[in-house]
Write a protein that holds these residues in place. Sequence first.
Motif, PDB file in Angstrom:
ATOM      1  N   MET A  62       0.851  -1.208   0.000  1.00 56.53           N
ATOM      2  CA  MET A  62       0.000   0.000   0.000  1.00 56.53           C
ATOM      3  C   MET A  62       0.882   1.253   0.000  1.00 56.53           C
ATOM      4  O   MET A  62       0.590   2.227  -0.690  1.00 56.53           O
ATOM      5  CB  MET A  62      -0.912   0.037   1.231  1.00 56.53           C
ATOM      6  CG  MET A  62      -2.065  -0.927   1.195  1.00 56.53           C
ATOM      7  SD  MET A  62      -3.387  -0.451   0.056  1.00 56.53           S
ATOM      8  CE  MET A  62      -4.696  -1.517   0.665  1.00 56.53           C
ATOM      9  N   LEU A 109      -5.882  -8.921   2.561  1.00 56.41           N
ATOM     10  CA  LEU A 109      -5.807  -8.743   4.018  1.00 56.41           C
ATOM     11  C   LEU A 109      -7.029  -9.345   4.713  1.00 56.41           C
ATOM     12  O   LEU A 109      -6.948  -9.770   5.873  1.00 56.41           O
ATOM     13  CB  LEU A 109      -5.676  -7.246   4.360  1.00 56.41           C
ATOM     14  CG  LEU A 109      -5.348  -6.956   5.821  1.00 56.41           C
ATOM     15  CD1 LEU A 109      -4.037  -7.616   6.236  1.00 56.41           C
ATOM     16  CD2 LEU A 109      -5.273  -5.461   6.071  1.00 56.41           C
ATOM     17  N   GLY A 129      -1.356   2.657  11.040  1.00 55.32           N
ATOM     18  CA  GLY A 129      -1.402   3.381   9.770  1.00 55.32           C
ATOM     19  C   GLY A 129      -1.711   4.857   9.967  1.00 55.32           C
ATOM     20  O   GLY A 129      -1.438   5.690   9.088  1.00 55.32           O
ATOM     21  N   ARG A 136      -0.874  10.939   4.926  1.00 61.08           N
ATOM     22  CA  ARG A 136      -1.180  12.301   5.404  1.00 61.08           C
ATOM     23  C   ARG A 136      -0.813  13.322   4.331  1.00 61.08           C
ATOM     24  O   ARG A 136      -1.553  14.260   4.068  1.00 61.08           O
ATOM     25  CB  ARG A 136      -0.397  12.555   6.713  1.00 61.08           C
ATOM     26  CG  ARG A 136      -1.033  13.527   7.655  1.00 61.08           C
ATOM     27  CD  ARG A 136      -2.463  13.174   8.025  1.00 61.08           C
ATOM     28  NE  ARG A 136      -2.565  11.975   8.838  1.00 61.08           N
ATOM     29  CZ  ARG A 136      -3.685  11.253   8.945  1.00 61.08           C
ATOM     30  NH1 ARG A 136      -4.779  11.591   8.299  1.00 61.08           N
ATOM     31  NH2 ARG A 136      -3.709  10.166   9.698  1.00 61.08           N
ATOM     32  N   MET A 149      -2.726  16.417  12.847  1.00 53.90           N
ATOM     33  CA  MET A 149      -2.279  15.032  12.644  1.00 53.90           C
ATOM     34  C   MET A 149      -0.763  14.937  12.425  1.00 53.90           C
ATOM     35  O   MET A 149      -0.181  13.859  12.518  1.00 53.90           O
ATOM     36  CB  MET A 149      -2.978  14.416  11.417  1.00 53.90           C
ATOM     37  CG  MET A 149      -4.479  14.444  11.479  1.00 53.90           C
ATOM     38  SD  MET A 149      -5.131  13.521  12.863  1.00 53.90           S
ATOM     39  CE  MET A 149      -5.095  11.874  12.236  1.00 53.90           C
ATOM     40  N   ILE A 252     -10.948  -6.649  13.846  1.00 51.96           N
ATOM     41  CA  ILE A 252     -10.868  -6.295  15.285  1.00 51.96           C
ATOM     42  C   ILE A 252     -12.214  -5.868  15.878  1.00 51.96           C
ATOM     43  O   ILE A 252     -12.264  -5.452  17.045  1.00 51.96           O
ATOM     44  CB  ILE A 252      -9.815  -5.190  15.575  1.00 51.96           C
ATOM     45  CG1 ILE A 252     -10.189  -3.841  14.934  1.00 51.96           C
ATOM     46  CG2 ILE A 252      -8.419  -5.632  15.192  1.00 51.96           C
ATOM     47  CD1 ILE A 252      -9.371  -2.656  15.471  1.00 51.96           C
ATOM     48  N   GLY A 257      -8.108   1.289  18.262  1.00 50.60           N
ATOM     49  CA  GLY A 257      -6.960   1.017  17.396  1.00 50.60           C
ATOM     50  C   GLY A 257      -5.648   1.014  18.165  1.00 50.60           C
ATOM     51  O   GLY A 257      -5.572   1.572  19.264  1.00 50.60           O
ATOM     52  N   THR A 258      -4.604   0.418  17.562  1.00 52.70           N
ATOM     53  CA  THR A 258      -3.280   0.442  18.194  1.00 52.70           C
ATOM     54  C   THR A 258      -2.752   1.886  18.263  1.00 52.70           C
ATOM     55  O   THR A 258      -1.922   2.219  19.094  1.00 52.70           O
ATOM     56  CB  THR A 258      -2.259  -0.429  17.418  1.00 52.70           C
ATOM     57  OG1 THR A 258      -2.364  -0.118  16.026  1.00 52.70           O
ATOM     58  CG2 THR A 258      -2.518  -1.906  17.625  1.00 52.70           C
ATOM     59  N   GLY A 259      -3.267   2.759  17.370  1.00 53.25           N
ATOM     60  CA  GLY A 259      -2.850   4.166  17.380  1.00 53.25           C
ATOM     61  C   GLY A 259      -3.599   5.001  18.410  1.00 53.25           C
ATOM     62  O   GLY A 259      -3.363   6.208  18.526  1.00 53.25           O
ATOM     63  N   SER A 261      -7.032   5.533  18.706  1.00 50.36           N
ATOM     64  CA  SER A 261      -8.358   6.089  18.389  1.00 50.36           C
ATOM     65  C   SER A 261      -9.444   5.086  18.758  1.00 50.36           C
ATOM     66  O   SER A 261      -9.157   3.971  19.199  1.00 50.36           O
ATOM     67  CB  SER A 261      -8.461   6.398  16.888  1.00 50.36           C
ATOM     68  OG  SER A 261      -8.774   5.218  16.179  1.00 50.36           O
TER      69      SER A 261
HETATM   70  C1  HEM Z   1      -5.662  -5.773  10.015  1.00 46.49           C
HETATM   71  C2  HEM Z   1      -5.182  -4.671   9.445  1.00 46.49           C
HETATM   72  C3  HEM Z   1      -5.507  -3.292   9.889  1.00 46.49           C
HETATM   73  C4  HEM Z   1      -6.117  -2.866  11.027  1.00 46.49           C
HETATM   74  C5  HEM Z   1      -6.690  -3.695  12.171  1.00 46.49           C
HETATM   75  C6  HEM Z   1      -6.137  -1.427  10.973  1.00 46.49           C
HETATM   76  C7  HEM Z   1      -6.681  -0.614  11.930  1.00 46.49           C
HETATM   77  C8  HEM Z   1      -6.695   0.751  11.902  1.00 46.49           C
HETATM   78  C9  HEM Z   1      -7.310   1.589  12.905  1.00 46.49           C
HETATM   79  C10 HEM Z   1      -8.066   1.066  14.111  1.00 46.49           C
HETATM   80  C11 HEM Z   1      -7.063   2.860  12.569  1.00 46.49           C
HETATM   81  C12 HEM Z   1      -7.460   4.110  13.359  1.00 46.49           C
HETATM   82  C13 HEM Z   1      -6.267   4.681  14.061  1.00 46.49           C
HETATM   83  C14 HEM Z   1      -5.822   3.846  15.243  1.00 46.49           C
HETATM   84  O1  HEM Z   1      -6.344   4.048  16.344  1.00 46.49           O
HETATM   85  O2  HEM Z   1      -4.934   2.985  15.078  1.00 46.49           O
HETATM   86  C15 HEM Z   1      -6.320   2.857  11.347  1.00 46.49           C
HETATM   87  C16 HEM Z   1      -5.898   3.970  10.666  1.00 46.49           C
HETATM   88  C17 HEM Z   1      -5.238   3.951   9.488  1.00 46.49           C
HETATM   89  N1  HEM Z   1      -4.812   2.821   8.795  1.00 46.49           N
HETATM   90 FE1  HEM Z   1      -5.238   0.925   9.249  1.00 46.49          FE
HETATM   91  N2  HEM Z   1      -5.554  -1.003   9.802  1.00 46.49           N
HETATM   92  C18 HEM Z   1      -5.140  -2.115   9.116  1.00 46.49           C
HETATM   93  C19 HEM Z   1      -4.506  -2.136   7.888  1.00 46.49           C
HETATM   94  C20 HEM Z   1      -4.076  -1.024   7.219  1.00 46.49           C
HETATM   95  C21 HEM Z   1      -3.346  -1.043   5.982  1.00 46.49           C
HETATM   96  C22 HEM Z   1      -2.942  -2.293   5.194  1.00 46.49           C
HETATM   97  C23 HEM Z   1      -3.091   0.226   5.654  1.00 46.49           C
HETATM   98  C24 HEM Z   1      -2.336   0.656   4.442  1.00 46.49           C
HETATM   99  C25 HEM Z   1      -1.424   1.600   4.454  1.00 46.49           C
HETATM  100  C26 HEM Z   1      -3.665   1.073   6.683  1.00 46.49           C
HETATM  101  C27 HEM Z   1      -3.608   2.450   6.705  1.00 46.49           C
HETATM  102  C28 HEM Z   1      -4.196   3.238   7.661  1.00 46.49           C
HETATM  103  C29 HEM Z   1      -4.204   4.677   7.605  1.00 46.49           C
HETATM  104  C30 HEM Z   1      -3.605   5.537   6.511  1.00 46.49           C
HETATM  105  C31 HEM Z   1      -4.870   5.126   8.734  1.00 46.49           C
HETATM  106  C32 HEM Z   1      -5.173   6.578   9.110  1.00 46.49           C
HETATM  107  C33 HEM Z   1      -6.536   6.946   8.517  1.00 46.49           C
HETATM  108  C34 HEM Z   1      -6.957   8.374   8.837  1.00 46.49           C
HETATM  109  O3  HEM Z   1      -6.324   9.055   9.643  1.00 46.49           O
HETATM  110  O4  HEM Z   1      -7.984   8.800   8.279  1.00 46.49           O
HETATM  111  N3  HEM Z   1      -4.268   0.278   7.600  1.00 46.49           N
HETATM  112  N4  HEM Z   1      -6.114   1.547  10.951  1.00 46.49           N
END
Ligand code: HEM
Length: 301
Positions: A62, A109, A129, A136, A149, A252, A257-259, A261
Amino acid sequence: MIRQTLDGDTEVFETEIDGETIQWDNGLTYARHIQTAQLLSAQVPVSDKPDEMLFIIMHQTMELWLKLVLHEGRIVYDAVKADRLAVAGKGLDRIATIQRHMIHSWEVLATLTPHDFLTFRGFLRRASGFQSQQYRELEYLLGNKRGDMMIVHKDDAAAMARLRAAFEAPSLYDELLRLLARRGFAIPADHLDRDWTQPYETSEAVERAWLAIYTDPDHHWDLYMLAEKITALEYYFQEWRFKHMKTVARVIGHKPGTGGSSGVNYLVKALGLSFFPELWSMRTEMVAPREGGDYAAGERK
Ligand code: HEM
């Protein structure tokens, strides 16, 4: 095997295999050009769990596609500024094709079950992510100016410099409005020069400009086609966001989230964002054309 030495150290090799001539040149091998050693040594799991490899490669692919979308996006941006609409259109077509590919790739995925993910989720600590610099930057380029952010990159000077440059510059949409002004459409002055770090505010005059283009496509054909390609960019961006949100919900549920949120709820909120708002609102105002191509005043379809 034939071996020929060219200038200096460069050697060309040639051999026949099954009637085909195979040549290679140690001046530039595939591995050196594509940097396969670096690329294939960049998958470094933090756990000993087998499903983490899928997770890493999904994110890395990605990120590579995001890199290309940003690269092409910059070409489109410069082309719009230079009134080179055909060049912009070609770049937007390529971006749309990449986006459709990115959307489809979520299916890979989706083979990660909740159990698979939980075997290594704890090892990820707070990595998310959320902290994707390229994502961003792309949002800033397209016009979602959420400066707060940036803070997660505060210890990375190079990342901050790139993000700040995109944050402080006009977005692609701002440049499109400047293009419309150059073409004689009445775009308000405060939409042509302003503090670009502030969120975009919608304008009825901008909506009227897009409406004029869409109700008389023959007279504005290049702008009309460009606007449709720009609309497709947001359409696919939202589809990517939706598939991410749905994949996250599948893996999940409604866990945070791990971040940090709220997880899926945070991702659902992003589905309400729009980079090019009047290109969407204008569609509600459109009316059916009369026989012969004129538009009936006040009629709604
Ligand atoms: C099992 C796989 C994944 C899970 C469980 C997951 C979960 C999450 C969650 C919960 C968030 C919200 C922020 C947080 O609290 O962490 C997030 C944000 C984000 N994730 Fe994922 N994610 C996954 C895969 C991916 C993949 C493959 C990408 C590709 C780059 C990605 C890109 C992003 C991005 C760019 C954001 C920020 C979105 C924003 O701020 O609008 N994620 N993800």
